[in-house]
Design a protein around this motif. Structure first.
Motif, PDB file in Angstrom:
ATOM      1  N   UNK A  68       0.830  -1.195   0.000  1.00 22.18           N
ATOM      2  CA  UNK A  68       0.000   0.000   0.000  1.00 22.18           C
ATOM      3  C   UNK A  68       0.871   1.254   0.000  1.00 22.18           C
ATOM      4  N   UNK A  69       0.220   2.400   0.172  1.00 22.38           N
ATOM      5  CA  UNK A  69       0.953   3.656   0.130  1.00 22.38           C
ATOM      6  C   UNK A  69       2.019   3.766   1.210  1.00 22.38           C
ATOM      7  N   UNK A  70       1.695   3.320   2.423  1.00 17.15           N
ATOM      8  CA  UNK A  70       2.679   3.385   3.506  1.00 17.15           C
ATOM      9  C   UNK A  70       3.880   2.499   3.215  1.00 17.15           C
ATOM     10  N   UNK A  71       3.627   1.317   2.664  1.00 20.55           N
ATOM     11  CA  UNK A  71       4.725   0.407   2.333  1.00 20.55           C
ATOM     12  C   UNK A  71       5.588   0.996   1.221  1.00 20.55           C
ATOM     13  N   UNK A  72       4.947   1.591   0.209  1.00 21.09           N
ATOM     14  CA  UNK A  72       5.706   2.201  -0.883  1.00 21.09           C
ATOM     15  C   UNK A  72       6.559   3.356  -0.370  1.00 21.09           C
ATOM     16  N   UNK A  73       5.994   4.171   0.533  1.00 17.37           N
ATOM     17  CA  UNK A  73       6.764   5.286   1.087  1.00 17.37           C
ATOM     18  C   UNK A  73       7.968   4.776   1.884  1.00 17.37           C
ATOM     19  N   UNK A  74       7.734   3.747   2.712  1.00 19.43           N
ATOM     20  CA  UNK A  74       8.841   3.182   3.483  1.00 19.43           C
ATOM     21  C   UNK A  74       9.885   2.558   2.559  1.00 19.43           C
ATOM     22  N   UNK A  75       9.431   1.887   1.493  1.00 27.07           N
ATOM     23  CA  UNK A  75      10.375   1.272   0.563  1.00 27.07           C
ATOM     24  C   UNK A  75      11.180   2.331  -0.179  1.00 27.07           C
ATOM     25  N   UNK A  76      10.525   3.437  -0.556  1.00 22.98           N
ATOM     26  CA  UNK A  76      11.250   4.517  -1.225  1.00 22.98           C
ATOM     27  C   UNK A  76      12.304   5.114  -0.304  1.00 22.98           C
ATOM     28  N   UNK A  77      11.938   5.324   0.971  1.00 23.24           N
ATOM     29  CA  UNK A  77      12.914   5.846   1.932  1.00 23.24           C
ATOM     30  C   UNK A  77      14.064   4.858   2.132  1.00 23.24           C
ATOM     31  N   UNK A  78      13.726   3.566   2.202  1.00 19.56           N
ATOM     32  CA  UNK A  78      14.760   2.545   2.360  1.00 19.56           C
ATOM     33  C   UNK A  78      15.665   2.499   1.136  1.00 19.56           C
ATOM     34  N   UNK A  79      15.102   2.720  -0.054  1.00 24.99           N
ATOM     35  CA  UNK A  79      15.910   2.726  -1.270  1.00 24.99           C
ATOM     36  C   UNK A  79      16.935   3.854  -1.232  1.00 24.99           C
ATOM     37  N   UNK A  80      16.497   5.050  -0.859  1.00 22.13           N
ATOM     38  CA  UNK A  80      17.429   6.174  -0.784  1.00 22.13           C
ATOM     39  C   UNK A  80      18.483   5.947   0.288  1.00 22.13           C
ATOM     40  N   UNK A  81      18.066   5.401   1.445  1.00 21.83           N
ATOM     41  CA  UNK A  81      19.026   5.103   2.505  1.00 21.83           C
ATOM     42  C   UNK A  81      20.033   4.061   2.043  1.00 21.83           C
ATOM     43  N   UNK A  82      19.548   3.054   1.307  1.00 19.99           N
ATOM     44  CA  UNK A  82      20.444   2.023   0.790  1.00 19.99           C
ATOM     45  C   UNK A  82      21.466   2.631  -0.167  1.00 19.99           C
ATOM     46  N   UNK A  83      20.999   3.539  -1.045  1.00 16.09           N
ATOM     47  CA  UNK A  83      21.928   4.196  -1.963  1.00 16.09           C
ATOM     48  C   UNK A  83      23.000   4.979  -1.238  1.00 16.09           C
ATOM     49  N   UNK A  84      22.608   5.661  -0.163  1.00 18.71           N
ATOM     50  CA  UNK A  84      23.598   6.402   0.628  1.00 18.71           C
ATOM     51  C   UNK A  84      24.560   5.451   1.337  1.00 18.71           C
ATOM     52  N   UNK A  85      24.044   4.292   1.777  1.00 14.04           N
ATOM     53  CA  UNK A  85      24.893   3.355   2.518  1.00 14.04           C
ATOM     54  C   UNK A  85      25.963   2.736   1.617  1.00 14.04           C
ATOM     55  N   UNK A  86      25.540   2.222   0.446  1.00  9.84           N
ATOM     56  CA  UNK A  86      26.545   1.550  -0.370  1.00  9.84           C
ATOM     57  C   UNK A  86      27.331   2.523  -1.261  1.00  9.84           C
ATOM     58  N   UNK A  87      26.821   3.764  -1.415  1.00  9.71           N
ATOM     59  CA  UNK A  87      27.530   4.708  -2.258  1.00  9.71           C
ATOM     60  C   UNK A  87      28.307   5.767  -1.519  1.00  9.71           C
ATOM     61  N   UNK A  88      27.991   5.968  -0.229  1.00 10.08           N
ATOM     62  CA  UNK A  88      28.630   7.042   0.508  1.00 10.08           C
ATOM     63  C   UNK A  88      30.114   6.851   0.709  1.00 10.08           C
ATOM     64  N   UNK A  89      30.494   5.668   1.213  1.00  9.35           N
ATOM     65  CA  UNK A  89      31.914   5.464   1.510  1.00  9.35           C
ATOM     66  C   UNK A  89      32.760   5.406   0.236  1.00  9.35           C
ATOM     67  N   UNK A  90      32.349   4.669  -0.813  1.00 11.53           N
ATOM     68  CA  UNK A  90      33.145   4.727  -2.054  1.00 11.53           C
ATOM     69  C   UNK A  90      33.262   6.141  -2.614  1.00 11.53           C
TER      70      UNK A  90
END
Length: 633
Positions: free
Chosen positions: A438-460
């Motif tokens: 649902x909308x809440x799950x999509x919002x949480x998944x979108x936030x998790x996607x951005x956080x994931x991008x920062x996690x694996x891309x920040x240090x490199x």
């Protein structure tokens, strides 16, 4: 409301980017206004117009340069740079399809698993009650003290509920009782069929925000002893079995072999209950409590559960002298529904979190390895004036592009696999609150996607943006793998191994616990017997007395059947009745969960006899009542 500052800044920058000509024109117009004002000031000081314009331009500077800087300050330049970085990231992914495919698949699987699991958590813990203001719904129990025993979690009576509704208005808006019929009942609207039935008091449906689509719901008169038998149809049953015919209101049908009148059809209500009927009130007040039904209250918005406890307790004690030591206990329905799954959800969420971290480490290692081959490119950018932050932003934007594509693919994977995952997770979801993206799950998944991008891309990004221009350009054509990239790769490999060890250790412990559960001796072999539910439509006592013996004899005649019997509730199933027993020479007021059985049940289940004898056919009609007790009871 003006909204958060960061949101206002973001909106302003996006508007500036889409309205470049307008914004640039406004900035230029403002600068020309200041230029004209300065020229006028110099002319008033006695300078000629040409000299005044020359001095004013010298004082203000290049208008075109200032306009570009103003456009950047407004945010348009920043947005243009971000768009350029995104396009650059897309071009790099197209140039390296192998790297892109591996990284996107890794991210998609991790995000997909996380999204699917969060959907289950959302259904089980965050929205298990699909009703208005579910936080106001409270389960009501009694703590009853008598001279010989103390009972925790006793069930309030209908009289208790009526007293609270009448005198407890300052604490609650509604109080109601519900009890599900087990097993399901049989209704005859053509072909007899077994349906889920719930018995409720008159306040239950209004408390959950449900109204009648046709006809009416229940009143207090429907609950009175001797009142006409009435039922209300659930919306789903009415639509699927009665073709949504509004004329069914007032029709008489057979329910459990007796005629009942349909008085209403409910509006759409998220529940699996097909038939609702009024809860019959026992005539004997002494038999009202401890009947195994659920009492639910809705708090007033400005009243806490503790305050409601005190007010309802005072009402209860004032009504009857024997309730002087009785206490009302309210507990959140949200907590009641989700309490059984908190540990399970924590374990599953932790495991998925570790998998997500492993995916981040994997993609981070891939980015670091690819970055080692781009050091010449980064050095050239730095030599042309790009600072470290500009290079890091470019690299981080490329990582976020990768995360967004992988996240979108992960959401698609989650939507396709959510039913399979929900079926294999040991969490019993409510029929009226299934797991959905649902909308809440999509919002949480979108936030998790951005956080994931920062996690694996920040240090490199931080490591690779630290470029030494001269040595790197001078090394062109040589081995591009530097000690920096080797150290980074070693750190990532160590982190991945550590996370994998944690995940494997946890999985091993869970498998060991599961193996121990399978080794528990149930006292019978569930793989060697079959079970079926039956209901007797004929209400004649003689027919009912003859039904089960005839049925059991017929079952015994079937090939492969050695023994057969009947029992009211299956072993290891839900216990719906609690009784109290006094053991001669032992404990008094012992809680017991009785079963009613016919001869042959114990042999059919393969239960061993330690002492005494099993129930025999003669016991079914004997005046003296007998019982068989469990060894551990």
């Amino acid at each position: 409301m003006r909204g958060p500052l960061f949101l206002r800044v973001l909106i302003a920058r996006i508007r500036a980017w889409f309205r470049r000509d307008v914004v640039a024109g406004e900035i230029k117009e403002e600068l020309e206004f200041h230029l004209a004002a300065r020229v006028t000031e110099y002319e008033r000081a006695g300078l000629q117009r040409d000299e005044a314009r020359r001095r004013a331009r010298t004082r203000i500077g290049n208008i075109a340069v200032h306009a570009d800087r103003g456009y950047d300050i407004r945010g348009g330049g920043v947005m243009e740079t971000i768009v350029q970085d995104i396009r650059q990231g897309m071009r790099l992914l197209r140039r390296q399809p192998g790297f892109a495919a591996i990284a996107i698949l890794t991210i998609a699987l991790a995000i997909g698993a996380s999204t699917a699991v969060f959907s289950v958590i959302d259904a089980a813990l965050l929205r298990p009650l699909p009703y208005p203001q579910p936080e106001q719904l409270m389960k009501v129990d009694l703590q009853v003290r008598t001279p010989d025993r103390k009972i925790d979690g006793a069930t309030p009576s209908i009289e208790d509920v009526r007293r609270w509704a009448a005198a407890g208005g300052s604490a609650v808006t509604h109080v109601a009782i519900s009890r599900a019929d087990v097993p399901d009942r049989v209704i005859e609207t053509g072909t007899p069929e077994r349906v889920a039935v719930s018995n409720v008091t008159e306040d239950y449906l209004p408390m959950h925000g449900v109204r009648a689509l046709h006809g009416r719901t229940f009143t207090a008169a429907d609950l009175a002893p001797g009142a006409p038998k009435v039922i209300v149809l659930g919306f789903g049953f009415w639509r699927s079995r009665l073709a949504a015919d509004p004329s069914v209101v007032g029709r008489s049908v057979r329910f459990d072999g007796q005629p009942v009148t349909i008085v209403g059809v409910l509006s759409p209500f998220k529940t699996s209950v097909a038939i609702w009927r009024p809860l019959e009130s026992p005539a004997d007040e002494s038999e009202l409590r401890n009947r195994g039904w659920d009492v639910i209250a809705r708090l007033r918005p400005d009243v806490s559960a503790a305050e409601a406890n005190d007010r309802l307790t005072a009402v209860t004690r004032a009504a009857r002298p024997e309730d002087a030591a009785t206490t009302v206990q309210l507990s959140s329905m949200l907590d009641e529904v989700s309490a059984d799954y908190t540990i399970t959800v924590t374990i599953i969420a932790s495991a998925v979190g570790v998998v997500l971290l492993i995916a981040c480490v994997n993609v981070g290692g891939l980015l670091l390895a690819r970055g080692a081959t781009r050091r010449q490119e980064l050095a050239v950018r730095a030599s042309m004036g790009a600072g470290r932050w500009r290079l890091a932003r470019q690299l981080l934007t490329e990582s976020l592009v990768l995360a967004v594509i992988g996240g979108a693919a992960g959401m698609l994977i989650a939507s396709l696999s959510i039913n399979v995952i929900a079926a294999n997770i040991p969490i019993q979801l409510q029929d009226d609150a299934p797991a959905t993206v649902n909308g809440a799950v999509l919002a949480a998944s979108a936030a998790l996607t951005m956080l994931t991008g920062l996690m694996f891309g920040g240090w490199p990004a931080l490591r690779l943006s630290r470029v030494r221009v001269s040595p790197t350009i001078a090394r062109e054509g040589r081995d591009s793998v530097t000690p920096l990239s080797r150290r980074g790769g070693q750190i990532l490999i160590a982190a991945e191994i550590a996370l994998a060890v944690v995940l494997l250790a946890g999985a091993g412990l869970m498998l060991r616990s599961f193996a121990r559960i399978l080794d528990v001796d149930l006292g019978f072999d569930p793989s060697k017997f079959l079970a079926m539910e039956t209901s007797i439509l004929d209400q004649d006592p003689a027919a009912q007395a003859a039904f089960y013996p005839a049925l059991i004899d017929a079952v015994k005649q079937q090939p492969g059947v050695t023994d057969a019997g009947a029992i009211d509730l299956m072993p290891l199933g839900e216990m719906l009745m609690v009784s109290f027993a006094d053991v001669v020479g032992g404990k008094k007021g012992l809680d017991i969960f009785p079963h009613q059985v016919t001869p042959g049940v114990f042999k059919a289940l393969g239960i061993r006899l330690r002492q005494g004898r099993f129930i025999e056919p003669a016991d079914m009609t004997a005046k003296e009542r007998v019982a068989v007790v469990s060894e551990t009871g």
